[in-house]
Design a protein around this motif. Structure first.
Motif, PDB file in Angstrom:
ATOM      1  N   SER A   1       0.672   0.729  -2.334  1.00 14.64           N
ATOM      2  CA  SER A   1      -0.570   1.357  -2.796  1.00 14.64           C
ATOM      3  C   SER A   1      -1.631   1.344  -1.697  1.00 14.64           C
ATOM      4  CB  SER A   1      -1.082   0.673  -4.065  1.00 14.64           C
ATOM      5  OG  SER A   1      -1.522  -0.642  -3.783  1.00 14.64           O
ATOM      6  N   ILE A   2      -1.746   0.269  -0.955  1.00 15.23           N
ATOM      7  CA  ILE A   2      -2.732   0.190   0.129  1.00 15.23           C
ATOM      8  C   ILE A   2      -2.394   1.196   1.227  1.00 15.23           C
ATOM      9  CG2 ILE A   2      -3.597  -1.285   2.005  1.00 15.23           C
ATOM     10  CD1 ILE A   2      -4.810  -1.925  -0.710  1.00 15.23           C
ATOM     11  N   CYS A   3      -1.117   1.247   1.601  1.00 10.94           N
ATOM     12  CA  CYS A   3      -0.707   2.195   2.643  1.00 10.94           C
ATOM     13  C   CYS A   3      -0.943   3.639   2.191  1.00 10.94           C
ATOM     14  CB  CYS A   3       0.757   1.975   3.014  1.00 10.94           C
ATOM     15  SG  CYS A   3       1.041   0.409   3.885  1.00 10.94           S
ATOM     16  N   ASP A   4      -0.640   3.929   0.916  1.00 16.90           N
ATOM     17  CA  ASP A   4      -0.860   5.283   0.386  1.00 16.90           C
ATOM     18  C   ASP A   4      -2.345   5.651   0.414  1.00 16.90           C
ATOM     19  OD1 ASP A   4       1.799   5.803  -0.041  1.00 16.90           O
ATOM     20  OD2 ASP A   4       1.759   5.301  -2.189  1.00 16.90           O
ATOM     21  N   GLU A   5      -3.210   4.691   0.078  1.00 16.63           N
ATOM     22  CA  GLU A   5      -4.648   4.942   0.090  1.00 16.63           C
ATOM     23  C   GLU A   5      -5.133   5.351   1.481  1.00 16.63           C
ATOM     24  OE1 GLU A   5      -6.980   1.708  -1.452  1.00 16.63           O
ATOM     25  OE2 GLU A   5      -5.895   1.699  -3.358  1.00 16.63           O
ATOM     26  N   HIS A   6      -4.504   4.836   2.513  1.00 15.18           N
ATOM     27  CA  HIS A   6      -4.920   5.111   3.890  1.00 15.18           C
ATOM     28  C   HIS A   6      -4.040   6.164   4.562  1.00 15.18           C
ATOM     29  CE1 HIS A   6      -7.887   1.909   3.855  1.00 15.18           C
ATOM     30  NE2 HIS A   6      -6.996   1.139   3.259  1.00 15.18           N
TER      31      HIS A   6
END
Length: 105
Positions: free
Chosen positions: A85-90
């Motif tokens: 989720s963090i990687c997708d957000e960025h």
């Protein structure tokens, strides 16, 4: 239709009550005076209790290990979801093998 109330008379004897008290007291004191174990019986009981204690320890260790494995698996899954989720957000992609976020191409 006639309703009648019948009354049953029960005679209770004081002698029966006294005999019941003595009988119950004898049963209680008989239970309280159990025979002691012979030395060979005591050894057998001690060995049995030692076997039970060892089995309980093994069972506890297996249960704790199983719980630890379940916890580790759950933690790893939660970490993967969080990192995805963090990687997708960025705008990046998460690689589970290297545990790194890469730029999407």
């Amino acid at each position: 239709m006639s309703h009648s109330i019948t009354k049953t008379k029960v005679n209770f004897s004081g002698k029966i009550a006294l005999a019941s008290v003595f009988l119950i007291a004898a049963m209680i004191t008989g239970q309280a005076q159990a025979n002691q174990f012979t030395p060979s019986e005591q050894v057998a009981v001690d060995q049995h209790l030692e076997i039970i204690a060892n089995q309980q320890e093994l069972s506890d260790e297996a249960m704790i290990q199983n719980q630890q494995q379940d916890f580790d698996a759950g933690l790893e899954s939660a970490e993967d979801k969080f990192m995805n989720s963090i990687c997708d957000e960025h705008g990046r992609e998460y690689d589970n093998a290297t545990e790194v976020c890469y730029e999407q191409q």
